[in-house]
Design a protein around this motif. Sequence first.
Motif, short mmCIF file in Angstrom:
data_model
loop_
_atom_site.label_atom_id
_atom_site.label_comp_id
_atom_site.label_asym_id
_atom_site.label_seq_id
_atom_site.Cartn_x
_atom_site.Cartn_y
_atom_site.Cartn_z
N PRO A 142 19.06 -28.59 -41.62
CA PRO A 142 17.67 -28.46 -41.14
C PRO A 142 17.25 -26.98 -41.09
O PRO A 142 18.02 -26.13 -40.63
CB PRO A 142 17.71 -29.06 -39.74
CG PRO A 142 19.01 -29.76 -39.62
CD PRO A 142 19.95 -29.15 -40.61
N HIS A 143 16.01 -26.74 -41.53
CA HIS A 143 15.51 -25.37 -41.64
C HIS A 143 15.58 -24.60 -40.31
O HIS A 143 16.10 -23.48 -40.26
CB HIS A 143 14.06 -25.47 -42.15
CG HIS A 143 13.35 -24.19 -42.26
ND1 HIS A 143 13.77 -23.17 -43.09
CD2 HIS A 143 12.22 -23.73 -41.64
CE1 HIS A 143 12.92 -22.15 -42.97
NE2 HIS A 143 11.99 -22.46 -42.10
N GLY A 144 15.08 -25.22 -39.23
CA GLY A 144 15.06 -24.53 -37.93
C GLY A 144 16.47 -24.24 -37.42
O GLY A 144 16.70 -23.21 -36.79
N THR B 283 15.41 -13.49 -43.64
CA THR B 283 16.11 -14.60 -42.99
C THR B 283 15.72 -15.93 -43.62
O THR B 283 16.57 -16.80 -43.83
CB THR B 283 15.81 -14.64 -41.48
OG1 THR B 283 16.04 -13.34 -40.96
CG2 THR B 283 16.68 -15.62 -40.77
N HIS B 284 14.42 -16.08 -43.93
CA HIS B 284 14.00 -17.32 -44.60
C HIS B 284 14.64 -17.45 -45.98
O HIS B 284 15.03 -18.54 -46.40
CB HIS B 284 12.46 -17.39 -44.70
CG HIS B 284 11.86 -18.15 -43.56
ND1 HIS B 284 11.87 -17.68 -42.28
CD2 HIS B 284 11.25 -19.37 -43.51
CE1 HIS B 284 11.30 -18.57 -41.48
NE2 HIS B 284 10.92 -19.61 -42.20
N ARG B 285 14.76 -16.32 -46.69
CA ARG B 285 15.38 -16.38 -48.02
C ARG B 285 16.83 -16.84 -47.91
O ARG B 285 17.30 -17.68 -48.68
CB ARG B 285 15.33 -14.99 -48.69
CG ARG B 285 13.96 -14.62 -49.21
CD ARG B 285 13.63 -15.34 -50.52
NE ARG B 285 14.39 -14.82 -51.63
CZ ARG B 285 14.08 -13.72 -52.32
NH1 ARG B 285 12.97 -13.06 -52.04
NH2 ARG B 285 14.83 -13.31 -53.32
N GLY C 105 19.09 -23.61 -39.29
CA GLY C 105 19.60 -22.46 -40.06
C GLY C 105 19.03 -21.15 -39.54
O GLY C 105 19.74 -20.15 -39.38
N LEU C 106 17.73 -21.17 -39.20
CA LEU C 106 17.09 -19.93 -38.72
C LEU C 106 17.66 -19.49 -37.38
O LEU C 106 17.83 -18.29 -37.14
CB LEU C 106 15.58 -20.15 -38.57
CG LEU C 106 14.80 -20.39 -39.86
CD1 LEU C 106 13.36 -20.77 -39.53
CD2 LEU C 106 14.83 -19.17 -40.77
N SER C 107 17.94 -20.45 -36.49
CA SER C 107 18.42 -20.05 -35.16
C SER C 107 19.80 -19.40 -35.26
O SER C 107 20.17 -18.58 -34.43
CB SER C 107 18.44 -21.24 -34.19
OG SER C 107 19.42 -22.18 -34.57
N VAL D 113 12.00 -22.90 -32.81
CA VAL D 113 12.71 -21.79 -33.47
C VAL D 113 11.98 -21.39 -34.76
O VAL D 113 11.80 -20.19 -35.04
CB VAL D 113 14.18 -22.20 -33.78
CG1 VAL D 113 14.84 -21.17 -34.69
CG2 VAL D 113 14.97 -22.36 -32.49
N ASP D 114 11.54 -22.37 -35.54
CA ASP D 114 10.88 -22.05 -36.81
C ASP D 114 9.58 -21.27 -36.54
O ASP D 114 9.34 -20.22 -37.15
CB ASP D 114 10.59 -23.34 -37.58
CG ASP D 114 10.16 -23.08 -39.02
OD1 ASP D 114 10.48 -21.99 -39.55
OD2 ASP D 114 9.53 -23.96 -39.63
N SER D 115 8.79 -21.74 -35.57
CA SER D 115 7.53 -21.05 -35.25
C SER D 115 7.81 -19.62 -34.78
O SER D 115 7.14 -18.68 -35.20
CB SER D 115 6.78 -21.77 -34.13
OG SER D 115 6.66 -23.13 -34.40
N SER E 127 10.42 -17.84 -35.44
CA SER E 127 10.94 -17.04 -36.56
C SER E 127 9.79 -16.55 -37.44
O SER E 127 9.81 -15.41 -37.91
CB SER E 127 11.88 -17.87 -37.43
OG SER E 127 13.01 -18.23 -36.68
N HIS E 128 8.80 -17.41 -37.66
CA HIS E 128 7.66 -16.97 -38.47
C HIS E 128 6.97 -15.78 -37.80
O HIS E 128 6.62 -14.80 -38.46
CB HIS E 128 6.67 -18.11 -38.68
CG HIS E 128 7.25 -19.25 -39.48
ND1 HIS E 128 6.76 -20.52 -39.44
CD2 HIS E 128 8.31 -19.29 -40.34
CE1 HIS E 128 7.47 -21.30 -40.23
NE2 HIS E 128 8.43 -20.58 -40.78
N ALA E 129 6.79 -15.87 -36.48
CA ALA E 129 6.15 -14.76 -35.77
C ALA E 129 7.04 -13.51 -35.84
O ALA E 129 6.56 -12.40 -36.11
CB ALA E 129 5.92 -15.16 -34.31
ZN ZN Z 1 10.26 -21.47 -41.51
#
Ligand code: ZN
Length: 386
Positions: free
Chosen positions: A279-281, A265-267, A283-285, A191-193, A195-197
């Motif tokens: 966990p960061h990932g 979204t990262h902010r 939160g992003l999902s 998910v983190d990868s 999200s970065h893309a």
């Molecule tokens: Zn990230």
Amino acid sequence: MNIFLQHNPTKLYFGQGQISQLSTEIGTKKVLVVYGGGSIKQNGVYEDVMEELKKAQATIFELPGVEQNPRLTTVHRGVDICKSQEIDILLAVGGGSVIDCTKAIAIGAKYDGDVWDLITRKVPIESALPIGTVLTLAATGSEMNPISVISNWETKDKLGWGSPLVFPRFSISDPTYTFSVSRKQTVYGIVDSMSHALEHYFHRTKNTPMIDGFIESLLRTAIETGPKLLKDLTSYDHRETMMYISTTAFNETLSNGTDGGDWATHRIEHAISAVYDIPHGGGLSILFPNWLEHVLEDDPSRAKMLAMNVFGISSEGKSDLEVARDGAKALRSFWDSLEAPNRLSHYDIDDTDIELIIDKTFIKPGVGVYKELDRESVKDILIRSL
Ligand code: ZN
Ligand code: NZQ
């Protein structure tokens, strides 16, 4: 496209057995080995690293215990060791948290005051110890970028910062070192990868077909590989593919020629993590699909591209908005199929601290590029995420 400079000085040793490069890279220096809660002692990575360092006849110091969402207090411990032992080089062995902590130690070691002054940009960063990394978790891209994220539990702040001085000198990425990453943590990494893309993809620069196509290809590959990897966590091929995806998704390649994309979204995720330490990932999902649904109502153009070019959604007989909405649904369904969290209630977060999270989101001015968000917009995204 915008004018751009591409200069990434990290030497990336990628593939099985590349740990053999470590002794030459470190040599006879005084090295501080930084690591986390102990996974490297269970999966054999610690032994491999120590064997190489002994071969090099390096003088070894250790800083264990870096937390997930690394804390300023641990950075202070590392800085103290560097200063008292006159360390020459830092070696991070772990995931993004260990690498980010190491980057902060590297600048703190060369500064007389509190490293927090540098992280908060009160004082400019002028010098850093060199760092190398041995990556054990494919997620953040920290092994090949100049970024770090540090949490200060006293002030409840989680701050991203960066400096070209903390690009790792070298990184060793051996996919076999990620075999022991748990299913849950593997999902967070996917998910983190992605999200970065995705955050790179939502830019406003014109004439960027090459970089857009590159991002779409990366996303399609993650969508194809992620589920296969989750069925077989020790597949070299799938670990290797995800490891290369995660590094490429955040090593500055995807922002070549664009305005850099939209990292709202990262902010917001960092603001939530600052208050709840999630966990960061995870939160992003929860957040990214809700951000997407929020912004596509104003401008569906890039969400429509995402829907068609990544998820293969047909536009026949549909408005742009309908195609864009189908794209957001497809992303949510994909992450749901991996069993990634989709509501803040997953982490027992309700609306109690919503205003505090919004305050933390705006700790630096300017949230969003594809759509600049105001407090009401952030609130809307958070409420959709509850
Ligand atoms: Zn990230
Ligand atoms: O503590 P250890 O023992 O290392 O265990 C970790 C930790 O429990 C474990 N793990 C790592 N490698 C393993 C393993 N377990 C078994 N086998 C292995 N081979 O996984 C857990 C999570 O590790 P962590 O490093 O926290 O995960 P991640 O790489 O996702 O890093 C997250 C941090 O990076 C920041 C996040 O905000 C968060 O603080 N980010 C850093 C970025 C950057 N520097 O560019 C960008 C990202 O967007 C992100 O914000």
